[in-house]
Design an enzyme around this catalytic site. Sequence first.
Site, short mmCIF file in Angstrom:
data_model
loop_
_atom_site.label_atom_id
_atom_site.label_comp_id
_atom_site.label_asym_id
_atom_site.label_seq_id
_atom_site.Cartn_x
_atom_site.Cartn_y
_atom_site.Cartn_z
N GLU A 50 -3.69 7.96 93.83
CA GLU A 50 -2.60 8.12 94.78
C GLU A 50 -2.39 9.62 94.98
O GLU A 50 -2.34 10.37 94.01
CB GLU A 50 -1.32 7.47 94.24
CG GLU A 50 -0.09 7.71 95.09
CD GLU A 50 1.16 7.09 94.45
OE1 GLU A 50 1.03 6.05 93.78
OE2 GLU A 50 2.24 7.68 94.59
N GLU A 99 7.22 14.43 97.91
CA GLU A 99 8.30 13.54 97.54
C GLU A 99 9.53 14.41 97.28
O GLU A 99 9.46 15.40 96.56
CB GLU A 99 7.97 12.75 96.28
CG GLU A 99 6.82 11.77 96.44
CD GLU A 99 6.51 11.04 95.13
OE1 GLU A 99 6.89 9.87 95.00
OE2 GLU A 99 5.88 11.66 94.25
#
Length: 741
Positions: free
Chosen positions: A172, A177
Amino acid sequence: MNDVVGVPSRSLKGMVALAALVGALALPLLKSAPASAAVLPVGSSGGANLIFADEFSGTALNTSTWRTCFWWASSTCSIETNNELELYTPSNVSVTNGALALQARRESAVGWNGKSYAYTSGMVMTGGQSGGAAPGFTYRYGYAEARVKVPAGQGLWPAFWALPASYGWPPEIDAMEILGSDPSTVNMTYHYLNGSGTHMSPGQAWTGPDFSQGWHTFGVDWQPDAMVWYVDGVERGRFTDAAAITSEPAYLLLNLAVGGTWPGSPNASTAFPSDYLVDYVRVWDHFGTPTPPAPATGYAGAVAADGPVSYWRLGDASGTVAADVQGANAGTYLNGVTLGAPSLLTGDPANRAASFDGVNDAVSIPSTSRLSPAAAVTVEAWVRPTSLPGAGTFRSVATKAESYSLQFNGGQLEFTTMVNGTRRRAQAPAGALVAGQTYHVVGTYDGTTQRLFVNGTQVASAGFTGSMGANTNPVVIGSWDTASEFLAGTIDDVAVYDKALTARSIADHFTQGSSTAPPPPSTYRAAVTGDGPAGYWRLGEATGVTAADEMGASAGTYRNGVSLGVPSLTNDGANPAVSLDGSNDAVTIPSSAGLSPSGAVTVEAWIRPAALPSSGNFASIVTKAESYSLQFNGGRLEFTTMRNGARRRTQAPAGAIVAGQTYHVVGTFDGTAQRVFVNGAQVATSTFSGGPSVNTTSIVLGSWDASSEFLSGRLDDVAVYAKALTATQVANHYNQGKITS
C-alpha cells in the site's frame, strides 16, 4: 522529518478476506491521459510524460474512470477493520465548481451489511470491481499527484493512496494522510511484508502549514529503486530499499474517513458536513528519475504475462531473501540453501537456480489470501532431483500444506489439493521423471478438473468439484512444512497463480524456458474435442475414484475397484486406460441434458474385450439404460436406441469383434438412420425415424446399470455426442488414435 510510529494501514484485512470469495481481476496497465503532455508536476522542470489526468472540470464524476466504493462492493462500503464509523455512499460524491467533493455528514444510514452507521462520507477509486466493472486506470511506476484542500476537525481522516491491482494487500502506498485533529502534519507511508512476513510501514511525518486553510499538492514518485514523497513540489520523504518496493500495478484512491482507531471519533466541535476537495489527479511516468526498465521477455516475460500471484526466480546471489518478481510475497532461504546453482532453463541461463540438500533446506513464504485461493490454482516449477524417494515416502517441490502441493509420492510426481476436506491426487505415470534430469512441472485445478503437466504436456488428470481449503500455512519450496519431506536437487523459477493456466500457456512456458517445443498434444484427443462431445472420459486417472470429463461437465465415479493405469488402447501412451473385471466393475456418470439428446446421438469408445458373452447374454460398453447403448449381444457388437417406445438394434456382423483384440467402436443415430462403425469403417446400418427416449438414468461404462451385464476387458477414451458424427469424422478419429506398430 520524523519516522511515523504506529501509523495504521488504511486497509485491508477485511477486504483481503473477501478476496477469497470474489477472486481477482486482470487489469490493463495504462490509460491515455486526456490532458496535454506539456503539463509537469509541481516543482519539476524535467521531461516527465503525463499518462493520466482528471481535472474534474465537468458537472459529474467520470464513472468510466472512477468508482465510488471499494472493488468488492456494489453500492455502499466501509473499512470495518480500522473501526471506521462512516458508510461510503455515491450520494456523498459530487463534481462542482471545477473540483471533486467528498463530503462527510453526520446522518444515519444502513449499509450493505444491514448495519446502521451514524456518518456517511465519500470516496473514489480507479480500480474495477472483481467479476464486474473493469478498472478505470492502473499504473506500474510513476509520479502520482493530487491538488487538494483537506478539512479540519476531530475524527476526520482524508487520504490519497494506491493499492495493488490484484486487490490483495499489502503493498500500500500512502501519498498523503492527514488527521483533521492535526491538519498541519502530513503522513507519508509505505506498507509491505518483509522476507519473514512481518508487516512493515516505513514513512515520514512532515509538519508544515495548516493544510486545511488552502490548496496544496501531494505526490509520491514510485520507481523500482525508490519511493519519494513531495508536498507542494518539495521532497519531504524517501524510502530506498529496492528489494522491498513493489512492482505490481496499482490503482488510485481518495477518501474521507470518519473515526477509526487512529484518528478517534468526532466530537462536538467537528463540523458537519465537511468537504475534502480535489482540484485534479495526475500521473506522470516519473519525477526526475529514470523511466522504469522494459518488461521482462523470454521465459520470465511469459510467466509475468500470465499474471502469477507470486513468482520466485530463486536467482538471488546472496542473502536470505528469495525475491518475488511480483513484489508481493518475498520468501526466506532456510538452513543454508545453496544459491547461484546453474539455471535449469536453457532459454534463460543468466538467472541462477537454488540447490537443496534434502536434509533441512527450504524456502518459506508467508501465507496471504491470494496464495490461498479457493476456486482455482496453478503451481509451476523447474526441478532436477538428484534422487527420488522410495515407496511410501514423499519429497516436496512446492507446497502449501493442507491446501495444494506439487510433490513426489514415492518415485512418481503428483499434484494434490485439499478439496471439500479430502486430499485429491493427480499422479504422473511411473517413470515419467527420473533422477538427474531437468523437468518443467505444473499442477492445475480449475474447480472441476485437476491436471498435471510435465515438459509442456498433460500427463494426468482427475475430475471432481469443490473448493480448496484455505489456511494460513506458509508456501514452502523444497519441503512440505520446513520440517519434513525435504527435496534433494535443484529447483528454479517457482510460480503460484490463483487460476488454472491453460494447456497452451503451459506449453508456451516450457518452450520459452527450454528453447524446445513440447511434443505435440494427442492428435486423437484434439480430434475428439474438436468435434464437440457432450462428455469425454479419457479414463487415464492413476488413482482415485473420479473419472474426469475432459469437457469439464460430467465427471464419473469408478465403482468396485476398477483397475486404473493399464496400457492405453490408443497411440496416446501417456494417457492410460482402465481394466474391468466383468464381475462388478463399472463407471457411473450422472445424467444431464447434453447426455440425454432427443434428436441425434453418437457413442464412441476404444475396447479390448477379454471375453465375449455367449448367445442370449449381454455385456455393455456404454449405456444410458432405456435410451441408448453400445454393447455386446451374445458375441456381436450392437448399437441400440429406445425410440417411440421400441428398442431399435443395429448389429455388426458376427465375428467383426473377437476377444483379445483392440477396436475403435462407434454407434450413431441421426434421426433417420442408425449406424455402427468398427475401426473407422461402417459395418451396419438400420433405417427408422424418431428421437431417442429422454430420461434421467445415469450413463454407465462397463455395465448396463452398474448391477448387470458387466464387460470384461480394457476400456479407453469414451465419448458421447448430442449429434451424429459423420463417417469422415469417425474415420478421422480412428486414424488419429490407432496404434500403427
